[in-house]
Design a protein around this motif. Sequence first.
Motif, PDB file in Angstrom:
ATOM      1  N   MET A 480       0.824  -1.201   0.000  1.00 27.70           N
ATOM      2  CA  MET A 480       0.000   0.000   0.000  1.00 27.70           C
ATOM      3  C   MET A 480       0.864   1.260   0.000  1.00 27.70           C
ATOM      4  SD  MET A 480      -2.873   1.197   2.797  1.00 27.70           S
ATOM      5  CE  MET A 480      -1.608   1.528   4.050  1.00 27.70           C
ATOM      6  N   LEU A 481       1.918   1.273   0.824  1.00 26.34           N
ATOM      7  CA  LEU A 481       2.791   2.442   0.891  1.00 26.34           C
ATOM      8  C   LEU A 481       3.496   2.682  -0.434  1.00 26.34           C
ATOM      9  CD1 LEU A 481       4.395   1.921   4.434  1.00 26.34           C
ATOM     10  CD2 LEU A 481       2.623   3.560   3.802  1.00 26.34           C
ATOM     11  N   GLN A 482       3.948   1.605  -1.069  1.00 22.71           N
ATOM     12  CA  GLN A 482       4.618   1.747  -2.362  1.00 22.71           C
ATOM     13  C   GLN A 482       3.663   2.324  -3.395  1.00 22.71           C
ATOM     14  OE1 GLN A 482       6.173  -1.890  -3.983  1.00 22.71           O
ATOM     15  NE2 GLN A 482       7.216  -0.878  -5.683  1.00 22.71           N
ATOM     16  N   GLY A 483       2.403   1.873  -3.371  1.00 22.55           N
ATOM     17  CA  GLY A 483       1.419   2.401  -4.301  1.00 22.55           C
ATOM     18  C   GLY A 483       1.127   3.875  -4.090  1.00 22.55           C
ATOM     19  N   MET A 484       1.327   4.344  -2.846  1.00 22.50           N
ATOM     20  CA  MET A 484       1.090   5.746  -2.515  1.00 22.50           C
ATOM     21  C   MET A 484       2.345   6.590  -2.683  1.00 22.50           C
ATOM     22  SD  MET A 484      -1.151   5.034   0.943  1.00 22.50           S
ATOM     23  CE  MET A 484      -1.259   6.767   1.390  1.00 22.50           C
ATOM     24  N   GLY A 485       3.450   5.943  -3.069  1.00 26.92           N
ATOM     25  CA  GLY A 485       4.701   6.668  -3.243  1.00 26.92           C
ATOM     26  C   GLY A 485       5.372   7.042  -1.942  1.00 26.92           C
ATOM     27  N   ILE A 486       5.083   6.290  -0.865  1.00 29.11           N
ATOM     28  CA  ILE A 486       5.655   6.560   0.454  1.00 29.11           C
ATOM     29  C   ILE A 486       6.732   5.516   0.743  1.00 29.11           C
ATOM     30  CG2 ILE A 486       5.143   6.748   2.926  1.00 29.11           C
ATOM     31  CD1 ILE A 486       2.287   7.490   2.190  1.00 29.11           C
ATOM     32  N   ASN A 487       7.764   5.920   1.488  1.00 27.45           N
ATOM     33  CA  ASN A 487       8.845   4.986   1.832  1.00 27.45           C
ATOM     34  C   ASN A 487       8.290   3.760   2.540  1.00 27.45           C
ATOM     35  OD1 ASN A 487      10.830   6.630   0.773  1.00 27.45           O
ATOM     36  ND2 ASN A 487      11.239   7.664   2.716  1.00 27.45           N
ATOM     37  N   THR A 488       8.767   2.598   2.146  1.00 28.23           N
ATOM     38  CA  THR A 488       8.288   1.346   2.726  1.00 28.23           C
ATOM     39  C   THR A 488       9.113   0.950   3.936  1.00 28.23           C
ATOM     40  OG1 THR A 488       9.656   0.188   1.093  1.00 28.23           O
ATOM     41  CG2 THR A 488       7.324   0.461   0.576  1.00 28.23           C
ATOM     42  N   ILE A 489       8.557   0.013   4.731  1.00 27.78           N
ATOM     43  CA  ILE A 489       9.199  -0.455   5.957  1.00 27.78           C
ATOM     44  C   ILE A 489      10.337  -1.400   5.605  1.00 27.78           C
ATOM     45  CG2 ILE A 489       8.841  -1.691   8.127  1.00 27.78           C
ATOM     46  CD1 ILE A 489       5.860  -0.884   7.869  1.00 27.78           C
ATOM     47  N   ASN A 490      11.466  -1.198   6.224  1.00 23.57           N
ATOM     48  CA  ASN A 490      12.634  -2.020   5.941  1.00 23.57           C
ATOM     49  C   ASN A 490      12.559  -3.352   6.684  1.00 23.57           C
ATOM     50  OD1 ASN A 490      15.119  -2.646   4.813  1.00 23.57           O
ATOM     51  ND2 ASN A 490      16.277  -1.748   6.497  1.00 23.57           N
ATOM     52  N   ASP A 491      13.268  -4.344   6.179  1.00 21.66           N
ATOM     53  CA  ASP A 491      13.484  -5.629   6.836  1.00 21.66           C
ATOM     54  C   ASP A 491      12.242  -6.517   6.897  1.00 21.66           C
ATOM     55  OD1 ASP A 491      15.947  -6.670   7.560  1.00 21.66           O
ATOM     56  OD2 ASP A 491      15.440  -6.723   9.689  1.00 21.66           O
ATOM     57  N   VAL A 492      11.337  -6.402   5.933  1.00 22.24           N
ATOM     58  CA  VAL A 492      10.225  -7.334   5.794  1.00 22.24           C
ATOM     59  C   VAL A 492      10.666  -8.419   4.815  1.00 22.24           C
ATOM     60  CG1 VAL A 492       7.798  -7.628   5.193  1.00 22.24           C
ATOM     61  CG2 VAL A 492       8.587  -5.467   6.216  1.00 22.24           C
ATOM     62  N   TRP A 493      10.813  -9.655   5.317  1.00 22.08           N
ATOM     63  CA  TRP A 493      11.489 -10.712   4.564  1.00 22.08           C
ATOM     64  C   TRP A 493      10.500 -11.611   3.830  1.00 22.08           C
ATOM     65  CZ3 TRP A 493      16.718 -11.613   3.907  1.00 22.08           C
ATOM     66  CH2 TRP A 493      17.561 -10.743   4.607  1.00 22.08           C
ATOM     67  N   VAL A 494      11.013 -12.263   2.768  1.00 25.57           N
ATOM     68  CA  VAL A 494      10.190 -13.156   1.966  1.00 25.57           C
ATOM     69  C   VAL A 494      11.056 -14.288   1.403  1.00 25.57           C
ATOM     70  CG1 VAL A 494      10.540 -11.752  -0.105  1.00 25.57           C
ATOM     71  CG2 VAL A 494       8.555 -13.269   0.033  1.00 25.57           C
TER      72      VAL A 494
END
Length: 501
Positions: A480-494
């Motif tokens: 959602m943040l990326q779609g809004m052009g806002i900095n995303t939260i770091n260290d979310v792993w996949v």
Amino acid sequence: MLFGEFRETIRKDKTLRLLLLASLIVQVITCITAIGIYHPDQHFQIIEFSSAQLHKPFGHVWEYDAHIRPTLQVYLFSGYRLFCGWIGISDPFTQMTVLQVVFGLALFVLYNAFALWYFKDGDRRTLYWVVFILNFSWWIPYSRTLFSSEMLSSLLFFWGVWIYITRRPGWLLTLLVGFLFALSFYVRFQTAFAIIGFGCWMLIFEKRYWMVLPMAIGFALGFALNVKLDYDFYHQWVLTPYTYYKVNIIEGTAAHFGTSPFIVYIGELCGIVFAPPISILLLWFAFRAAFVKKLSDPLSLPVLLFIIGHCIVAHKEDRFLFPILSLMPILIGWGMPDMIRWYETRRSGFRKWIKGIAVFSLGLNLLVLVLFFFTPYCQALHFAVQVKREFRGRPVTIYTVPRSPLETDGHLPFVYYQEGVRNFTWNKLSVVDSLRYVGNGAEYITTTYNDVKDRKHLLDSLGYERKICSSPILWGLNTMLQGMGINTINDVWVLYEKKGR
């Protein structure tokens, strides 16, 4: 005798009994789910030092060569590791979970005992709110799970305060209190602010001057013990309080990590002691009560001087305040009568506004508290546990971009935890585009949202699908943040898996 009184108070009060039971459940859940660390110092200056002491592989850090780390907590953790090995607990993740439960419950008991001690004979509503804020503030239960220098020093120092104010001890117990103060100081040198505060209380308000000598003797014995422990660890005589002061203050090493203005900590307290904006009002009346009506109480000067001392020091981190977080609800309880009287004298419209703010803060606080159950702060190590469970000891090769979850951002390895996943082989890639040249050998890929957010289409084209995410909540939030052009939260792993492998 004292705990018998507490037991009787709890037995007769059903509301208090249910509140404490719910508080205990929250603390245990938090201890179990809060895998990992809050700050790298918690790991590298304790756990990796312990590995070095036990002649195991360890991650080397500059503090080891600078001889600025006191080693009491290192010895305690080494002893704990040896005990775990003796009873057959070898997995490092399990070791840390057990330690978090034991340590968290020790702090839970101590600070709830303070709440009962101060408010059991007063207005029951104040006691309920103090216990609620103490155990349901969104950050406080988590802070009690951390086997860090901040929290161990808090346990040792306020354990000593507890003995002194509840027993009014003679020479022998006062010597023990001084000994505990020395241990708390050597675990974290900044505890000196609180120790000075307690000493000022003894001299200015209590005036039991004859107790200063046994306390000083106990402190000297604790100090001497720690000097010996440091000598045995570093294999040379070293006065770690001096080397710490020399390196961090005189040479300015601490300031290299950033400086902040005087009032930063006040704002941080408003953010982590319950939830804003009502926390601002709670802390205003709390500090007013502590400075004016309760200045002669044995908790006031240690807590206030601890906060003021840290405000003066240029380098500031929120974790430096953790030792006094669980005492702040006591100060809030002191300020509640004045806050209630102030509230009742306001106009009805203003009271409705304040009530609306309180309801909003309460809802926000409980929402974030529940999210912490499912979204641990340390996403990297939490993710490592998830991947470990997925493969259940089977050998597996995982390509990582650009680092593994068992490393810091600066690529310092968590060697202690790597021992728990020896079946993993990590192949590092600098960027996601390198997957084009790996071929079909890369069955599994692990990375963070920020490292792959602009290259998801590449992974889709190469036939990868998402298998495990450290936090679906944070992953969705980042989308959602990326779609809004806002900095995303770091260290979310996949973890990605090759389709049709």
